[in-house]
Scaffold this motif. Sequence first.
Motif, mmCIF file in Angstrom:
data_model
loop_
_atom_site.group_PDB
_atom_site.id
_atom_site.type_symbol
_atom_site.label_atom_id
_atom_site.label_comp_id
_atom_site.label_asym_id
_atom_site.label_seq_id
_atom_site.Cartn_x
_atom_site.Cartn_y
_atom_site.Cartn_z
ATOM 1 N N MET A 47 38.925 40.368 45.223
ATOM 2 C CA MET A 47 38.808 39.340 44.178
ATOM 3 C C MET A 47 40.056 38.449 44.174
ATOM 4 N N PHE B 230 39.987 34.501 44.876
ATOM 5 C CA PHE B 230 40.470 33.527 43.890
ATOM 6 C C PHE B 230 41.539 32.628 44.494
ATOM 7 N N PHE C 65 35.877 34.325 39.119
ATOM 8 C CA PHE C 65 36.676 35.483 39.537
ATOM 9 C C PHE C 65 37.419 36.112 38.351
#
Length: 156
Positions: A104, A108, A141
């Motif tokens: 993640m 991002f 995100f």
Amino acid sequence: MIPDSVTLSSPLSLYSIPVVYFTAMYPHLWKVNTIMSITGFNNVYPRANVTEFAQDKRVPPKLAGKIKRMEGAHCNGLEQFPVWTAAILVANLAGLDNAYLNKMSLGFIAMRILFNQIYIAHESNAVGWVRTAVFFGALSFPTTLLLKGAAKYAAQ
């Protein structure tokens, strides 16, 4: 201190916080460097530089627009930074899986860099909508991390 053995399962997501901050700062540094190299930078009234630069007759309108977009990308990054920081802290405190958090984080960061590049380079309304789509994709995100972290924390 970075661990000796780094894998996708290593607890690295907290390192994304300074990296995300850098994604907010590099458009600003690029802007300042550009202004300094063309018209000079007024460090007494630094927030007036973009306006003064855009009004300077020596500056081509396309470059003035690019400087304004650099400023916009910088401001947007600073607006997103606290959301990302909170999301990563909540997700880590809740004990979400490190590999998931690392993926993640990388996602991002990639979306923020893409957002900046589109923001700074675009000159059309159509591409502006692409930038908006990337913005909301990136926003998913930290939103996901906040919701998953909160849910896991509440279940404990």
